[in-house]
Design an enzyme around this catalytic site. Structure first.
Site, PDB file in Angstrom:
ATOM      1  CD1 TRP A 104      -2.652   1.781   0.538  1.00  0.00           C
ATOM      2  CD2 TRP A 104      -1.261   2.490   2.159  1.00  0.00           C
ATOM      3  NE1 TRP A 104      -2.982   3.092   0.855  1.00  0.00           N
ATOM      4  CE2 TRP A 104      -2.150   3.541   1.838  1.00  0.00           C
ATOM      5  CE3 TRP A 104      -0.292   2.692   3.145  1.00  0.00           C
ATOM      6  CZ2 TRP A 104      -2.095   4.787   2.466  1.00  0.00           C
ATOM      7  CZ3 TRP A 104      -0.239   3.927   3.770  1.00  0.00           C
ATOM      8  CH2 TRP A 104      -1.132   4.964   3.440  1.00  0.00           C
ATOM      9  CD  GLU A 135      -4.657  -1.323   2.262  1.00  0.00           C
ATOM     10  OE1 GLU A 135      -3.448  -1.416   2.589  1.00  0.00           O
ATOM     11  OE2 GLU A 135      -5.557  -1.021   3.066  1.00  0.00           O
ATOM     12  CG  HIS A 182      -5.946  -4.043   5.680  1.00  0.00           C
ATOM     13  ND1 HIS A 182      -5.068  -3.023   5.395  1.00  0.00           N
ATOM     14  CD2 HIS A 182      -5.186  -5.148   5.888  1.00  0.00           C
ATOM     15  CE1 HIS A 182      -3.835  -3.499   5.411  1.00  0.00           C
ATOM     16  NE2 HIS A 182      -3.878  -4.782   5.696  1.00  0.00           N
ATOM     17  CG  HIS A 242      -8.762   2.052   1.972  1.00  0.00           C
ATOM     18  ND1 HIS A 242      -7.511   1.589   1.674  1.00  0.00           N
ATOM     19  CD2 HIS A 242      -8.659   2.610   3.200  1.00  0.00           C
ATOM     20  CE1 HIS A 242      -6.688   1.831   2.667  1.00  0.00           C
ATOM     21  NE2 HIS A 242      -7.370   2.447   3.616  1.00  0.00           N
ATOM     22  CG  ASP A 255      -8.934   4.819   5.832  1.00  0.00           C
ATOM     23  OD1 ASP A 255      -9.451   3.848   6.399  1.00  0.00           O
ATOM     24  OD2 ASP A 255      -7.737   4.857   5.483  1.00  0.00           O
ATOM     25  CE  LYS A 278      -6.393   6.138   2.492  1.00  0.00           C
ATOM     26  NZ  LYS A 278      -5.531   6.173   3.664  1.00  0.00           N
ATOM     27  CG  ASP A 316      -5.180  -1.094   8.583  1.00  0.00           C
ATOM     28  OD1 ASP A 316      -4.560  -0.507   9.486  1.00  0.00           O
ATOM     29  OD2 ASP A 316      -5.164  -0.725   7.392  1.00  0.00           O
ATOM     30  CG  ASP A 346      -8.596  -0.599   4.834  1.00  0.00           C
ATOM     31  OD1 ASP A 346      -9.661  -0.117   5.254  1.00  0.00           O
ATOM     32  OD2 ASP A 346      -7.513  -0.498   5.446  1.00  0.00           O
ATOM     33  CG  ASP A 371      -7.619   3.263   9.837  1.00  0.00           C
ATOM     34  OD1 ASP A 371      -7.955   2.133   9.455  1.00  0.00           O
ATOM     35  OD2 ASP A 371      -6.991   4.050   9.116  1.00  0.00           O
TER      36      ASP A 371
HETATM   37  C1  RNT Z   1      -3.851   3.080   4.977  1.00  0.00           C
HETATM   38  C2  RNT Z   1      -3.936   1.622   4.715  1.00  0.00           C
HETATM   39  C3  RNT Z   1      -2.793   0.804   5.209  1.00  0.00           C
HETATM   40  C4  RNT Z   1      -2.298   1.201   6.572  1.00  0.00           C
HETATM   41  C5  RNT Z   1      -1.345   0.219   7.213  1.00  0.00           C
HETATM   42  C6  RNT Z   1      -0.617   0.821   8.352  1.00  0.00           C
HETATM   43  O1  RNT Z   1      -4.983   3.759   4.668  1.00  0.00           O
HETATM   44  O2  RNT Z   1      -5.134   1.121   5.233  1.00  0.00           O
HETATM   45  O3  RNT Z   1      -3.133  -0.534   5.162  1.00  0.00           O
HETATM   46  O4  RNT Z   1      -3.356   1.434   7.454  1.00  0.00           O
HETATM   47  O5  RNT Z   1      -0.528  -0.322   6.275  1.00  0.00           O
HETATM   48 ZN    ZN Z   2      -5.419  -0.958   5.248  1.00  0.00          ZN
END
Ligand code: RNT
Ligand code: ZN
Length: 418
Positions: free
Chosen positions: A181, A222, A284, A260, A292, A224, A325, A257, A294
């Protein structure tokens, strides 16, 4: 006693609770090391801000500052979570001895020997991530940079990461999922959208030209939609990542993820879409609030729906690689880690307690009213009793009990960190 009653109630819906418990116990779910230290790692100055469009907010006491502290925190978390955790490391968590610091393009397996020991001692597998952010060589682009030196540096980092992933897989006897990523993108309207994507594609080609056994090392791409500071354009968009994985299916797999995508899109629905084409995918699991962000994973509707799709698409038989994640620095980090992990375990258990074949049959017979009624009734079965039984079988604390452990650890350990 309550478990026995719960078991009977589930049996009325053709669900075997014992089977669900025994399946879930051995499903690997990757535990991300980066919740413990706000994604800082050990190879760069921790006072510099994160880059690449990701952010942690909050300043709760007790951030892990050294490998020893992070490992101690992980051990604490592992006393509190049921199931089969697998470690998930970023390259920035390399452990250097004495004066042997090297930059990311020169990382070697030996810089992860202490992690291998940590995993071996605890019987864990390990996933890996090259770290293409929070580093002076982000210009701000990495693999998509027009600057040859920058690109070369990050390609070398990617290749080194493949070698490290092979080492982890070999040493630990479990496949290593290696996720690519980058936060490459622009804050404002780009003058060229294609150039960076072509360079990114070619750079990944070069990274994946490093030899590896695809059964043991599973590189992922990955995607986004956007990040903070890179709102207008993301090089590794959904179409880019999926197309790359589709055209290189003998070398890598796509990673989704669930933070994303645009807020009305759901990853639960994308899982079966990808599994119609790919043998394997990776996830993720996070919780986005409006972006995003988290946040810590909850036992909420979309998390349950993601788990339901994993289970009913046969994802637990090796088709879906599951990693967590999220990173929250505003609450006790051990609690954040534990709660998110336990909640995803809950979601998987909930999913394993669905009469998958019956629901499919109702759909295929067009008994859609009954399907609707049954799916909703399943929600109020005595799930908590089965969850308690699962925690007991795994020898891990019940809900309400684990938090006492966190409070004690905060008093004894975290509050003493400067
Ligand atoms: C970031 C991605 C990525 C990170 C990690 C730390 O938006 O989700 O995967 O969160 O690699
Ligand atoms: Zn991620």
């Amino acid at each position: 006693m309550s478990y026995e009653e719960a078991k009977k109630k589930y049996a009325k819906f053709c669900v075997d609770t014992d089977a669900a418990i025994s399946t879930l116990k051995s499903v690997p779910v990757s535990l991300h090391c980066w919740q413990g230290d706000d994604v800082r790692g050990f190879d760069t100055d921790p006072s510099k801000p994160l880059t690449g469009g990701i952010q942690t907010t909050g300043n709760y006491l007790g951030r892990a500052r050294t490998p020893e502290e992070l490992m101690a925190d992980l051990d604490e978390v592992m006393t509190l979570i049921p199931g089969t955790p697998k470690m998930n490391l970023h390259a920035s968590y390399a452990i250097f001895e004495g004066n042997d610091w090297v930059d990311r393009d020169k990382l070697e397996p030996k810089h992860f020997a202490k992690w291998v020991k940590f995993c071996k001692d605890r019987g864990l597998g390990c996933d890996f991530n090259p770290t293409f952010f929070s580093h002076p060589k982000c210009d701000p682009l990495t693999l998509s940079s027009p600057n040859d030196d920058t690109r070369k540096f990050w390609i070398e980092h990617g290749k080194a990461s493949i070698r490290i992933s092979s080492y982890l897989a070999e040493e630990l006897g479990q496949p290593c999922v290696m996720n690519i990523w980058t936060g490459d993108g622009f804050k404002d309207v780009p003058g060229d959208r294609l150039g960076p994507r072509v360079r990114y594609r070619e750079a990944i080609d070069e990274i994946l030209s490093e030899p590896y056994d695809f059964k043991k090392v599973k590189p992922c791409i990955e995607s986004k939609v956007f990040g903070i500071g890179v709102e207008a354009y993301t090089v590794g968009s959904a179409e880019f990542a999926l197309s790359y994985a589709a055209y290189n299916r003998d070398k890598c797999i796509p990673l989704m993820d669930n933070g994303h995508y645009h807020p009305t899109e759901v990853v639960s629905d994308k899982i079966p879409a990808l599994l119609a084409f790919f043998d394997e995918i990776a996830l993720h699991v996070t919780r986005p609030i409006r972006w995003d962000s988290d946040h810590v994973v909850l036992f909420d509707d979309e998390t349950r729906e993601i788990a339901r799709e994993i289970v009913r698409c046969g994802g637990l038989k090796g088709r879906v690689n599951i990693a967590l994640d999220y990173f929250d620095a505003s609450i006790n980090r051990i609690a954040a880690w534990t709660m998110g992990y336990r909640n995803f375990q809950k979601a998987l258990l909930f999913a394993l307690l669905q009469p998958v074949d019956e629901l499919k049959a109702l759909q295929d017979k067009s008994e859609l009213t009954e399907l609707f009624v049954v799916q909703d009734e399943l929600k109020t079965l005595p799930f908590g009793d089965v969850w308690d039984e699962y925690c007991g079988v795994c020898g891990k604390p019940l809900d309400r009990e684990w938090f006492k452990g966190v409070q004690k650890y905060e008093a004894d350990v975290l509050s003493k960190r400067g």
